[in-house]
Scaffold this active site. Structure first.
Site, PDB file in Angstrom:
ATOM      1  N   HIS A  37     -46.135 -20.452  54.623  1.00  0.00           N
ATOM      2  CA  HIS A  37     -47.096 -21.282  55.359  1.00  0.00           C
ATOM      3  C   HIS A  37     -47.380 -22.574  54.584  1.00  0.00           C
ATOM      4  CE1 HIS A  37     -48.416 -17.119  56.771  1.00  0.00           C
ATOM      5  NE2 HIS A  37     -48.139 -17.730  57.909  1.00  0.00           N
ATOM      6  N   MET A  73     -51.347 -17.456  61.826  1.00  0.00           N
ATOM      7  CA  MET A  73     -52.227 -16.309  62.070  1.00  0.00           C
ATOM      8  C   MET A  73     -52.888 -15.870  60.760  1.00  0.00           C
ATOM      9  SD  MET A  73     -50.551 -14.154  65.131  1.00  0.00           S
ATOM     10  CE  MET A  73     -49.293 -13.324  64.229  1.00  0.00           C
ATOM     11  N   GLN A 103     -39.051 -18.093  68.360  1.00  0.00           N
ATOM     12  CA  GLN A 103     -40.332 -18.739  68.673  1.00  0.00           C
ATOM     13  C   GLN A 103     -40.148 -20.265  68.697  1.00  0.00           C
ATOM     14  OE1 GLN A 103     -44.413 -17.547  67.238  1.00  0.00           O
ATOM     15  NE2 GLN A 103     -43.955 -19.093  65.701  1.00  0.00           N
ATOM     16  N   HIS A 147     -49.179 -17.366  52.882  1.00  0.00           N
ATOM     17  CA  HIS A 147     -48.286 -17.231  51.727  1.00  0.00           C
ATOM     18  C   HIS A 147     -47.558 -18.558  51.553  1.00  0.00           C
ATOM     19  CE1 HIS A 147     -45.285 -16.827  54.862  1.00  0.00           C
ATOM     20  NE2 HIS A 147     -45.908 -15.775  55.342  1.00  0.00           N
TER      21      HIS A 147
HETATM   22  P1  AMP Z   1     -47.517 -16.713  61.337  1.00  0.00           P
HETATM   23  O1  AMP Z   1     -48.804 -16.851  60.593  1.00  0.00           O
HETATM   24  O2  AMP Z   1     -46.671 -15.582  60.906  1.00  0.00           O
HETATM   25  O3  AMP Z   1     -47.699 -16.824  62.828  1.00  0.00           O
HETATM   26  O4  AMP Z   1     -46.677 -18.010  60.937  1.00  0.00           O
HETATM   27  C1  AMP Z   1     -47.179 -19.302  61.095  1.00  0.00           C
HETATM   28  C2  AMP Z   1     -46.045 -20.283  60.917  1.00  0.00           C
HETATM   29  O5  AMP Z   1     -45.495 -20.140  59.612  1.00  0.00           O
HETATM   30  C3  AMP Z   1     -44.901 -20.049  61.908  1.00  0.00           C
HETATM   31  O6  AMP Z   1     -44.387 -21.291  62.334  1.00  0.00           O
HETATM   32  C4  AMP Z   1     -43.896 -19.298  61.074  1.00  0.00           C
HETATM   33  O7  AMP Z   1     -42.559 -19.454  61.508  1.00  0.00           O
HETATM   34  C5  AMP Z   1     -44.104 -19.952  59.720  1.00  0.00           C
HETATM   35  N1  AMP Z   1     -43.615 -19.061  58.660  1.00  0.00           N
HETATM   36  C6  AMP Z   1     -43.907 -17.742  58.503  1.00  0.00           C
HETATM   37  N2  AMP Z   1     -43.221 -17.232  57.454  1.00  0.00           N
HETATM   38  C7  AMP Z   1     -42.476 -18.250  56.952  1.00  0.00           C
HETATM   39  C8  AMP Z   1     -41.542 -18.360  55.878  1.00  0.00           C
HETATM   40  N3  AMP Z   1     -41.231 -17.317  55.113  1.00  0.00           N
HETATM   41  N4  AMP Z   1     -40.971 -19.572  55.661  1.00  0.00           N
HETATM   42  C9  AMP Z   1     -41.259 -20.638  56.432  1.00  0.00           C
HETATM   43  N5  AMP Z   1     -42.129 -20.600  57.468  1.00  0.00           N
HETATM   44  C10 AMP Z   1     -42.725 -19.430  57.725  1.00  0.00           C
END
Ligand code: AMP
Length: 278
Positions: free
Chosen positions: A37, A30, A153, A34
Site C-alpha cells: 500500500h 481496505m 480488479q 503494508h
Molecule cells: P486492499 O487494501 O487489499 O484492497 O488493497 C488496496 C490497494 O493496494 C489495491 O489497489 C491493491 O492492488 C494494492 N495492493 C495490495 N497489495 C499490494 C502489493 N503487494 N503490492 C502492490 N500493491 C498492492
C-alpha cells in the site's frame, strides 16, 4: 495529516484544495496497511500535490461472510504508517456513512465476471464497482492508484473508468513482495507461523511455470501446477490460469509481455491471490 470520517467534510476540504489548483492523487484501500500500500502512496505523492488514502473494508465486495468477519482492521496503526509516509488525507468512513441504504444498482463487467475472481467470488466485482464509483465521485481525484497484485480488479476498474467516463488517470503499480517472494497482502496477517513458511510456494509455482511455458504447452503447465500443489498439504489450489494480461481471458500460447499467470489458493481459511506478467 487530516483524518475524515464523513463524506461532506472531506468534500468541503477537497473542494477548497481544488480551488487552490492542487492536484489530487487517490489510493483506495481496505486498511491493514503494508509496504505494498505504501508503495502506491509514495508513487501518488510523487505525482500529485495532495494524496488521499481511503480505508474502508467494503462489505458489498465480500461474498464470504467469514472472510469479512476476520478481515484485519487496524486503523490506528494504519494512520501512523500513513503519517510517516507523508500522506495528506485519510478518509475512513463507517459502513453506514458509505451505505445509508444498500445500493440497488448492479454492475456487470461482461467476460471479466466469468473467469478467476469473477467466477470464484460471485458478486465481488459488483461490490468493487459500487464502492470504487462512490469513492471516485466523493474524492474526484486527478489520478487513482491500484496494485497489479489485484490484476483482474485493475481490468474491472479500467472498464468502469472507460464506460462511465470518469475524468481521471489510472496508475497501476507493481506488486511488492516479501524477501521470500510472497506477495504482500493484508490477509498474510491471518496465516499461522507454519502457513507463513509455506506461503511463498504460491509465488515459486508462478515463476516455475513461467520458465516451463517457454517450451511447453499451457495444458502441460497447468498439469505441472496441479501436481505441484497436490503434494503441498497446506495449500489448496483454487485456480491457476494462463491469460491475456488485459482481457484476463484464457490463452493457449505464450505471447511475450502480454501473458499473465494468475493463481488463487487457500491456506486454511485464508485465501491468497498472486500473478506475474511474462
Ligand atoms: P486492499 O487494501 O487489499 O484492497 O488493497 C488496496 C490497494 O493496494 C489495491 O489497489 C491493491 O492492488 C494494492 N495492493 C495490495 N497489495 C499490494 C502489493 N503487494 N503490492 C502492490 N500493491 C498492492
Amino acid at each position: 495529516m487530516q483524518v475524515f470520517f464523513e463524506i461532506k467534510t472531506l468534500q468541503a476540504y477537497l473542494q477548497n484544495q481544488r480551488q487552490l489548483s492542487k492536484s489530487v492523487g487517490f489510493v483506495p484501500t481496505m486498511g491493514a496497511l503494508h509496504q505494498g500500500h505504501l508503495s502506491l502512496i509514495e508513487t501518488a505523492k510523487n505525482q500529485n500535490d495532495i494524496v488521499v488514502c481511503s480505508i474502508f473494508v467494503n462489505p458489498t465486495q465480500f461474498n464470504n461472510p467469514h472472510d469479512l468477519a476476520v478481515y484485519p482492521r487496524t486503523l490506528e496503526a494504519d494512520c501512523k504508517m500513513l503519517e510517516e509516509a507523508n500522506c495528506d488525507i485519510v478518509f475512513a468512513p463507517s459502513a453506514t456513512e458509505m451505505y445509508p441504504s444498500l445500493p440497488t444498482l448492479k454492475f456487470d463487467f461482461g467476460t471479466l465476471e466469468n473467469v478467476m475472481e469473477g467466477k470464484f467470488r460471485p458478486g465481488h466485482f459488483n461490490g468493487v464497482g459500487i464502492v470504487v464509483s462512490k469513492l471516485f465521485n466523493i474524492v474526484q481525484p486527478n489520478k487513482a492508484y491500484f496494485g497489479q497484485k489485484d490484476l483482474q480488479q485493475c481490468a474491472v476498474i479500467n472498464c468502469l473508468v472507460k464506460d462511465l467516463s470518469f475524468s481521471l488517470d489510472l496508475v497501476i503499480c507493481p506488486t511488492q513482495r516479501e524477501k521470500d517472494g510472497l506477495a504482500m497482502s493484508s490477509r498474510n496477517r491471518n496465516l499461522s507461523e507454519e502457513q507463513r513458511v509455506i506461503a511463498p510456494e504460491i509465488y515459486k509455482s508462478l515463476t516455475a511455470s513461467a520458465a516451463l511455458l517457454k517450451n511447453q504447452s499451457s495444458t502441460a503447465v497447468k498439469q505441472f501446477i496441479k501436481e505441484y500443489f497436490d503434494v503441498i498439504e497446506d495449500i489448496e489450489l483454487e485456480y491457476f490460469e494462463i491469460s491475456d494480461f488485459e482481457t484476463l481471458l484464457p490463452i493457449e500460447e505464450l505471447s511475450v509481455g502480454k501473458t499473465a499467470l494468475c493463481i488463487a489458493a487457500f491456506m486454511g481459511k485464508t485465501r491468497l491471490i498472486d500473478n506475474i506478467i511474462i
